[in-house]
Every structure is written in C-alpha cells, then in structure tokens.
Motif scaffolding. Structure first.
Motif, PDB file in Angstrom:
ATOM      1  N   ARG A   2      43.309   7.060   0.184  1.00 24.01           N
ATOM      2  CA  ARG A   2      43.253   5.635   0.454  1.00 24.01           C
ATOM      3  C   ARG A   2      44.399   5.192   1.349  1.00 24.01           C
ATOM      4  NH1 ARG A   2      43.252   5.699  -4.882  1.00 24.01           N
ATOM      5  NH2 ARG A   2      45.320   4.789  -4.798  1.00 24.01           N
ATOM      6  N   ASN A   4      46.232   1.869   1.240  1.00 25.70           N
ATOM      7  CA  ASN A   4      46.390   0.574   0.587  1.00 25.70           C
ATOM      8  C   ASN A   4      47.821   0.095   0.693  1.00 25.70           C
ATOM      9  OD1 ASN A   4      43.725   0.691  -0.281  1.00 25.70           O
ATOM     10  ND2 ASN A   4      44.263   1.708  -2.189  1.00 25.70           N
ATOM     11  N   VAL A   8      48.847   2.725  -6.343  1.00 23.06           N
ATOM     12  CA  VAL A   8      48.037   2.586  -7.557  1.00 23.06           C
ATOM     13  C   VAL A   8      48.421   3.670  -8.562  1.00 23.06           C
ATOM     14  CG1 VAL A   8      45.699   2.555  -8.496  1.00 23.06           C
ATOM     15  CG2 VAL A   8      46.152   1.566  -6.236  1.00 23.06           C
ATOM     16  N   LEU A  52      40.285   0.086 -11.006  1.00 21.96           N
ATOM     17  CA  LEU A  52      40.876   0.830  -9.897  1.00 21.96           C
ATOM     18  C   LEU A  52      40.508   0.200  -8.559  1.00 21.96           C
ATOM     19  CD1 LEU A  52      40.603   4.622 -10.818  1.00 21.96           C
ATOM     20  CD2 LEU A  52      42.677   3.279 -10.479  1.00 21.96           C
ATOM     21  N   GLN A  53      39.280  -0.253  -8.426  1.00 25.11           N
ATOM     22  CA  GLN A  53      38.879  -0.924  -7.190  1.00 25.11           C
ATOM     23  C   GLN A  53      39.687  -2.198  -6.979  1.00 25.11           C
ATOM     24  OE1 GLN A  53      34.644  -1.505  -7.467  1.00 25.11           O
ATOM     25  NE2 GLN A  53      34.188   0.691  -7.394  1.00 25.11           N
ATOM     26  N   GLY A  56      43.158  -1.372  -5.874  1.00 23.96           N
ATOM     27  CA  GLY A  56      43.212  -0.981  -4.477  1.00 23.96           C
ATOM     28  C   GLY A  56      43.297  -2.161  -3.527  1.00 23.96           C
ATOM     29  N   ARG A  57      42.962  -3.354  -4.008  1.00 22.26           N
ATOM     30  CA  ARG A  57      43.045  -4.559  -3.182  1.00 22.26           C
ATOM     31  C   ARG A  57      44.323  -5.355  -3.444  1.00 22.26           C
ATOM     32  NH1 ARG A  57      37.570  -4.619  -4.995  1.00 22.26           N
ATOM     33  NH2 ARG A  57      38.069  -6.177  -6.613  1.00 22.26           N
ATOM     34  N   GLU A 109      38.052   6.304  -6.804  1.00 26.21           N
ATOM     35  CA  GLU A 109      38.891   7.368  -6.285  1.00 26.21           C
ATOM     36  C   GLU A 109      40.028   7.598  -7.265  1.00 26.21           C
ATOM     37  OE1 GLU A 109      39.975   7.429  -2.043  1.00 26.21           O
ATOM     38  OE2 GLU A 109      38.881   5.536  -1.885  1.00 26.21           O
ATOM     39  N   PRO A 111      43.770   7.696  -8.534  1.00 26.94           N
ATOM     40  CA  PRO A 111      44.896   6.836  -8.161  1.00 26.94           C
ATOM     41  C   PRO A 111      45.948   7.631  -7.402  1.00 26.94           C
ATOM     42  CG  PRO A 111      45.127   7.511 -10.429  1.00 26.94           C
ATOM     43  CD  PRO A 111      43.785   8.034  -9.974  1.00 26.94           C
ATOM     44  N   ASP A 112      46.937   6.916  -6.892  1.00 26.77           N
ATOM     45  CA  ASP A 112      48.038   7.616  -6.230  1.00 26.77           C
ATOM     46  C   ASP A 112      48.800   8.490  -7.222  1.00 26.77           C
ATOM     47  OD1 ASP A 112      48.045   6.444  -3.423  1.00 26.77           O
ATOM     48  OD2 ASP A 112      48.103   4.618  -4.635  1.00 26.77           O
TER      49      ASP A 112
END
Length: 214
Positions: A2, A4, A8, A52-53, A56-57, A109, A111-112
C-alpha cells in the motif's frame, strides 16, 4: 504494497481497555475499532477487513486496528497443535481457504505491522519491550503455540513487533513506544506464502528460540 499516509498496525487478540484508551488519547495515533460483526460474520473477518480499509484512509501518522482478518486462521493453527484435543489440519485448511479467498478478492491487505501484547523475547530496548527480530515465545502464559510469534513472524521478522509486558499500564506505554520505533523491512510475501509457512512451522521452534521453518 500500500501507499498510505498512515502506518497501519494491527493489534491482534483481546486488548485491555486501558491500552486502547491510552492509544486513543495519542494525537498521532488513530484507533480504528471494527464494527460489530454481522450474523453471517461469526469469525469477524468482514468487520476486521472493513476496519483495515478505514485505517488505510487515515491521515494520522499511525492507525491502530484492534482486529485482524487472520484471527480465525490464527486460532485454528493454534488448535491444530493442541495436544489435549488434537483436531488435525482440517480446521486450519478450511480457515486458510476462506481467508485466502477474501484476500485474493481484494477485501483486505495485510497491515504494515502486527503488534503483539504479552511476554516475548528479551530486548535491550527497555523494560517490557521487544523488537521484531530474534527468537519468539508463546504470547501469554501457557496458551500454547502462537501464530503471530511463530509462522507470521518467521515470514517477516521486522513486520511483527512485541510489547513484552503483562500489566495493562506497562502495555499502554509499550505500545506507544514501539509505534515510534518500528523498523523498515521488506514487505509481506503473498498471504498464500504466509499460510504455507504456517503449514511447515513446528511450534517446538518457539521454545527452541529459532525462527526457521521446518
């Protein structure tokens, strides 16, 4: 991988309210709680994926999510190695198929980072803290093999951090400290590769202090 504004981080397993409250008060951390799971989402996969979505925002420096789409997979992996009531790999494989289907459909996805609360490997970083690399041990007490500190950490050691403390007050301090010192490292492999690592990981490696797959 990602791209972002926010890093995350998933906090798997139940987290004390004191820990979540401390995180929620931090100005550079957004606490993203999952919605209440629907009746057809008994394992919470959809709720965790939605959180999680949302994370991500986020525009905060860190977005902490106390829910994980892999939670049922992790529980089934632990149950697979429970010698008191051996169930074999059927439950794990069923959860693996379900979570892989959701991942391949783009519903979530990884997470980090994952941040695990509980006893872990010792670290010179400070009392109650343990950095990502190094040997791993079961997450808390005698709960058995731990998916996050075992196969998941084996797949990407620098993507799984540990707050090695058991008291909520210490955990709250530890979470904020670890968030500020997360290392860089290679991105996750595909989830199918992570699951294959779990299939070949022997839990005795946790006690033996090694992170190699069998």
């Amino acid at each position: 991988m990602r791209r972002n504004a926010s890093t995350v981080v998933v906090l798997p397993g139940p987290a004390p309210a004191e820990v979540l409250a401390a995180v929620g008060r931090s100005m550079n951390v957004a606490l993203i709680r999952p919605a209440e799971p629907a009746e057809d989402d008994r394992d919470g996969l959809d709720a965790a994926a939605g959180a999680l979505q949302q994370a991500g925002r986020s525009t905060s420096a860190y977005a902490l999510v106390p829910a994980d789409p892999l939670a049922a997979l992790a529980a089934s992996w632990r149950a697979m190695w429970d010698v008191s009531r051996p169930e074999g790999p059927a439950g794990f494989e069923a959860e693996a198929l379900k979570v892989l289907t959701a991942w391949r459909a783009g519903r979530f996805e990884l997470p980090d980072y994952y941040l695990v609360l509980g006893p872990g490997p010792a670290s010179p970083a400070g009392p109650g803290l343990a950095g990502p690399p190094g040997p791993a041990s079961p997450a808390a007490g005698d709960q058995g093999p731990d998916f996050y500190l075992g196969p998941l950490r084996t797949a990407r050691p620098q993507r799984v951090a540990v707050v090695a403390a058991t008291e909520p007050a210490q955990q709250a301090v530890g979470v904020l400290q670890v968030l500020g010192s997360l290392p860089y490292g290679p991105w996750w492999p595909g989830l199918d590769e992570v699951i294959q690592t779990a299939r070949t990981f022997y839990p005795g490696q946790l006690a033996g202090g090694t992170a190699a797959t069998g």
